[in-house]
Design a protein around this motif. Structure first.
Motif, PDB file in Angstrom:
ATOM      1  N   MET A   1      28.535  -2.416 -35.384  1.00 17.43           N
ATOM      2  CA  MET A   1      29.661  -1.671 -35.960  1.00 17.43           C
ATOM      3  C   MET A   1      30.926  -2.464 -35.709  1.00 17.43           C
ATOM      4  N   THR A   2      31.552  -2.939 -36.726  1.00 15.42           N
ATOM      5  CA  THR A   2      32.769  -3.717 -36.603  1.00 15.42           C
ATOM      6  C   THR A   2      33.815  -3.195 -37.552  1.00 15.42           C
ATOM      7  N   GLY A   3      35.065  -3.321 -37.129  1.00 12.44           N
ATOM      8  CA  GLY A   3      36.156  -2.914 -37.990  1.00 12.44           C
ATOM      9  C   GLY A   3      36.816  -4.126 -38.618  1.00 12.44           C
ATOM     10  N   HIS A   4      37.690  -3.885 -39.590  1.00  7.11           N
ATOM     11  CA  HIS A   4      38.412  -4.987 -40.213  1.00  7.11           C
ATOM     12  C   HIS A   4      39.460  -5.517 -39.241  1.00  7.11           C
ATOM     13  N   SER A   5      39.603  -6.830 -39.197  1.00  7.40           N
ATOM     14  CA  SER A   5      40.570  -7.437 -38.287  1.00  7.40           C
ATOM     15  C   SER A   5      41.987  -7.079 -38.712  1.00  7.40           C
ATOM     16  N   THR A   6      42.763  -6.654 -37.757  1.00 15.68           N
ATOM     17  CA  THR A   6      44.166  -6.326 -38.021  1.00 15.68           C
ATOM     18  C   THR A   6      45.092  -7.275 -37.281  1.00 15.68           C
ATOM     19  N   TYR A   7      44.534  -8.365 -36.769  1.00 15.13           N
ATOM     20  CA  TYR A   7      45.337  -9.282 -35.970  1.00 15.13           C
ATOM     21  C   TYR A   7      46.182 -10.168 -36.874  1.00 15.13           C
ATOM     22  N   THR A   8      47.472 -10.191 -36.584  1.00 11.00           N
ATOM     23  CA  THR A   8      48.408 -11.055 -37.301  1.00 11.00           C
ATOM     24  C   THR A   8      49.216 -11.857 -36.290  1.00 11.00           C
ATOM     25  N   PRO A   9      49.019 -13.191 -36.235  1.00 12.83           N
ATOM     26  CA  PRO A   9      49.797 -14.010 -35.283  1.00 12.83           C
ATOM     27  C   PRO A   9      51.286 -13.846 -35.525  1.00 12.83           C
ATOM     28  N   LYS A  10      52.040 -13.688 -34.437  1.00 15.91           N
ATOM     29  CA  LYS A  10      53.467 -13.411 -34.560  1.00 15.91           C
ATOM     30  C   LYS A  10      54.342 -14.601 -34.198  1.00 15.91           C
ATOM     31  N   SER A  11      53.753 -15.621 -33.615  1.00 19.18           N
ATOM     32  CA  SER A  11      54.546 -16.794 -33.255  1.00 19.18           C
ATOM     33  C   SER A  11      53.959 -18.027 -33.921  1.00 19.18           C
ATOM     34  N   PHE A  31      38.505  -6.238 -28.327  1.00 15.02           N
ATOM     35  CA  PHE A  31      39.008  -5.383 -27.254  1.00 15.02           C
ATOM     36  C   PHE A  31      40.271  -4.596 -27.607  1.00 15.02           C
ATOM     37  N   VAL A  32      40.731  -4.708 -28.815  1.00 15.84           N
ATOM     38  CA  VAL A  32      41.912  -3.946 -29.233  1.00 15.84           C
ATOM     39  C   VAL A  32      41.566  -3.075 -30.435  1.00 15.84           C
ATOM     40  N   ALA A  33      41.200  -3.698 -31.547  1.00 14.92           N
ATOM     41  CA  ALA A  33      40.946  -2.950 -32.780  1.00 14.92           C
ATOM     42  C   ALA A  33      39.509  -2.467 -32.895  1.00 14.92           C
ATOM     43  N   TYR A  34      38.636  -2.889 -32.002  1.00 11.05           N
ATOM     44  CA  TYR A  34      37.221  -2.517 -32.094  1.00 11.05           C
ATOM     45  C   TYR A  34      37.072  -1.002 -32.100  1.00 11.05           C
ATOM     46  N   PRO A  35      36.382  -0.427 -33.106  1.00  6.58           N
ATOM     47  CA  PRO A  35      36.270   1.036 -33.198  1.00  6.58           C
ATOM     48  C   PRO A  35      35.187   1.579 -32.262  1.00  6.58           C
ATOM     49  N   ASN A  39      34.049  10.559 -29.235  1.00  9.66           N
ATOM     50  CA  ASN A  39      33.495  11.575 -28.328  1.00  9.66           C
ATOM     51  C   ASN A  39      32.884  10.988 -27.061  1.00  9.66           C
ATOM     52  N   LEU A  40      33.176   9.740 -26.737  1.00  9.85           N
ATOM     53  CA  LEU A  40      32.633   9.133 -25.514  1.00  9.85           C
ATOM     54  C   LEU A  40      33.171   9.858 -24.281  1.00  9.85           C
ATOM     55  N   ASN A  41      32.292  10.075 -23.294  1.00  7.99           N
ATOM     56  CA  ASN A  41      32.728  10.692 -22.040  1.00  7.99           C
ATOM     57  C   ASN A  41      32.908   9.632 -20.961  1.00  7.99           C
ATOM     58  N   TYR A  42      33.197  10.068 -19.737  1.00  3.71           N
ATOM     59  CA  TYR A  42      33.520   9.110 -18.674  1.00  3.71           C
ATOM     60  C   TYR A  42      32.320   8.309 -18.192  1.00  3.71           C
ATOM     61  N   LEU A  43      31.104   8.707 -18.552  1.00  2.00           N
ATOM     62  CA  LEU A  43      29.955   7.893 -18.201  1.00  2.00           C
ATOM     63  C   LEU A  43      29.975   6.561 -18.940  1.00  2.00           C
ATOM     64  N   TRP A  44      30.715   6.488 -20.035  1.00  2.21           N
ATOM     65  CA  TRP A  44      30.829   5.228 -20.779  1.00  2.21           C
ATOM     66  C   TRP A  44      31.838   4.279 -20.147  1.00  2.21           C
ATOM     67  N   THR A  45      32.516   4.694 -19.091  1.00  2.00           N
ATOM     68  CA  THR A  45      33.460   3.780 -18.432  1.00  2.00           C
ATOM     69  C   THR A  45      32.753   2.792 -17.515  1.00  2.00           C
ATOM     70  N   PRO A 237      40.507   3.272 -32.103  1.00  5.30           N
ATOM     71  CA  PRO A 237      40.576   1.889 -31.627  1.00  5.30           C
ATOM     72  C   PRO A 237      40.274   1.806 -30.125  1.00  5.30           C
ATOM     73  N   PHE A 238      39.641   0.739 -29.720  1.00  2.31           N
ATOM     74  CA  PHE A 238      39.285   0.543 -28.313  1.00  2.31           C
ATOM     75  C   PHE A 238      40.520   0.613 -27.418  1.00  2.31           C
ATOM     76  N   THR A 239      41.597  -0.009 -27.878  1.00  2.00           N
ATOM     77  CA  THR A 239      42.878   0.050 -27.160  1.00  2.00           C
ATOM     78  C   THR A 239      43.867   0.837 -28.009  1.00  2.00           C
ATOM     79  N   PRO A 240      44.505   1.870 -27.446  1.00  2.00           N
ATOM     80  CA  PRO A 240      44.586   2.211 -26.020  1.00  2.00           C
ATOM     81  C   PRO A 240      43.595   3.277 -25.558  1.00  2.00           C
ATOM     82  N   TYR A 241      42.813   3.858 -26.465  1.00  2.00           N
ATOM     83  CA  TYR A 241      42.055   5.067 -26.119  1.00  2.00           C
ATOM     84  C   TYR A 241      40.960   4.785 -25.095  1.00  2.00           C
ATOM     85  N   ALA A 242      40.050   3.875 -25.409  1.00  2.00           N
ATOM     86  CA  ALA A 242      38.953   3.587 -24.484  1.00  2.00           C
ATOM     87  C   ALA A 242      39.448   2.849 -23.246  1.00  2.00           C
TER      88      ALA A 242
END
Length: 416
Positions: A1-11, A31-35, A39-45, A237-242
């Motif tokens: 399961m992969t999401g579309h890349s949203t990374y845009t270099p800023k410099s 590690f940022v946009a990965y979906p 409903n994951l619980n704390y056992l997934w930490t 998104p994995f960051t900041p939620y997960a």
């Protein structure tokens, strides 16, 4: 399961690097946009906790190796030198020793969580097998490290465990001699064990990389066991939620780790290991570290040495076959009432074997170990296949959104 890349270099530098080595985009996608399922619980930490513990063990181990001497007449004194003379050496040594216990505690929780929620089922079979490989490498690394302090329990544990290989027909004695570097546990053995103990953590890092890669290909499982059908509605998104949830779990776990390290640092150890190794004096009761005890109980429960060794390795390898032994189409134990009961029986059996592994191999302890060992294998070979046939028609949610009460149409609601 992969999401579309949203990374845009800023410099300018980031754009230059991204065209030549897209490592920043890889990190962002992984590690940022990965979906991840919402409903994951704390056992997934515990995935993040295990990553932290692996890094902690490698860092403390490298520093300890700078002061350790892998020579039989100096090894025990070098540990005392670390404890007494090296700045913060006592903290490093206790953190490394107790870190192994915390590492195994986290991995056992991780494994049992995967068993309960069906994280081994299709399409995650390779992910599960890689996890079992990591577990076996951890066991090898932990055993090798336990020998290095060269105390009484270290020496005799090495003698007992390496002697198991002599049970292999025809080649057992040759393998044992090669492993020891001689005919008994001695200086060559200590050197080899130190070299392998230093090497294997980096092998584990490589397998963990494959494990994470396989996870990102198939996507994370979730408490419902239902695959993600709508990325927009059922994931975040994995960051900041997960990452925030992982941070909370990690803080709690590190707090327990710190308490063990600073307040009861010898709780999981054995007092005989503060006595220098003596080949002429056998301890009255040889016991390995607690995380080996269930398998040690299985080994001792069988009077025949060869069959005991086979049962020992089979008790680990059978876990890798779990995707094919559990044939139920329902993935999560949440929706498997019969499985849930037998799951907790299995947990009790595993903990019971751990307790019996620390007791003398005699009398009622030996009888109980044989009973629990029999159920251990029957659970995988008989109970799970039968439950799979029995539970073929059990209902489960049709989607993660439905399980969260977010269904928009009657068709998306859970089965009655």
């Amino acid at each position: 399961m992969t999401g579309h890349s949203t990374y845009t270099p800023k410099s300018g530098f980031a754009r230059w690097l991204e065209r030549r080595l897209p490592i920043l985009g890889f990190i962002h996608e992984s590690f940022v946009a990965y979906p991840v399922p919402k409903n994951l619980n704390y056992l997934w930490t515990f995935g993040a906790i295990l990553s932290f513990m692996l890094v902690a063990q490698i860092v403390t181990g490298i520093v300890l190796a700078m002061h350790y001497t892998p020579e039989t007449t100096l090894a025990f004194d070098s540990i005392e030198h670390i404890m007494r003379d090296v700045n913060w050496g006592w903290a490093l040594r206790y953190a490394h020793a107790n870190g192994a216990s915390m590492f195994f505690l986290a991995v056992y929780i991780h494994i049992f969580r995967g068993m309960y929620y069906g994280s081994y089922k299709e399409p995650r079979e390779v992910l599960w097998i890689l996890g079992v490989v990591i577990f076996m490498l951890m066991m090898a690394t932990g055993f090798l490290g336990y020998v290095l302090p060269w105390g009484q329990m270290s020496f005799w544990a090495a003698t007992v465990i390496t002697n198991l290989f002599t049970a292999i027909p025809y080649v057992g004695n040759s393998i044992t001699t090669w492993l020891l570097g001689g005919y008994s546990v001695d200086n060559a053995t200590l050197n080899r064990f130190f070299a392998l103990h230093y090497l294997l953590p980096f092998v584990i890092v490589a397998i963990v990389g494959l494990h994470v890669w396989a996870l990102h290909v198939t996507g994370q499982n979730n408490p419902t066991g239902v695959e993600v059908k709508d990325i927009e509605k059922e994931t975040v998104p994995f960051t900041p939620y997960a990452t925030l949830k992982d941070a909370v779990g990690l803080v709690v776990f590190v707090g327990l780790f710190a308490w063990l390290t600073f307040f009861v640092p010898n709780y999981t150890g054995h007092p005989d290991n503060y006595i220098e190794a003596n080949p002429l004096v056998t301890p009255p009761h040889i016991v390995p570290e607690w995380y080996f005890l269930p398998f040690y109980a299985i080994l001792r429960a069988i009077p025949n040495k060869l069959i005991g060794v086979i049962a020992l390795f089979a008790s680990i390898l059978i876990v890798a076959a779990l995707p094919w032994l559990d044939t139920s189409k329902v993935r999560s134990g949440v929706y498997r009432p019969a499985f849930k009961k037998f799951y907790w029986v299995f947990v009790f059996v595993a903990v019971g074997l751990g307790y019996l592994g620390a007791q003398p191999a005699e009398g009622v302890y030996l009888i109980a170990a044989r009973i629990l060992m029999a159920y251990y294998f029957l659970h995988f070979l008989v109970v799970l296949p039968l439950l799979g046939k029995y539970e073929q028609t059990l209902p489960e949610p049709r989607s993660i959104a439905a399980s969260l009460g977010e269904a928009a149409t009657p068709e998306e609601k859970p089965h009655a």
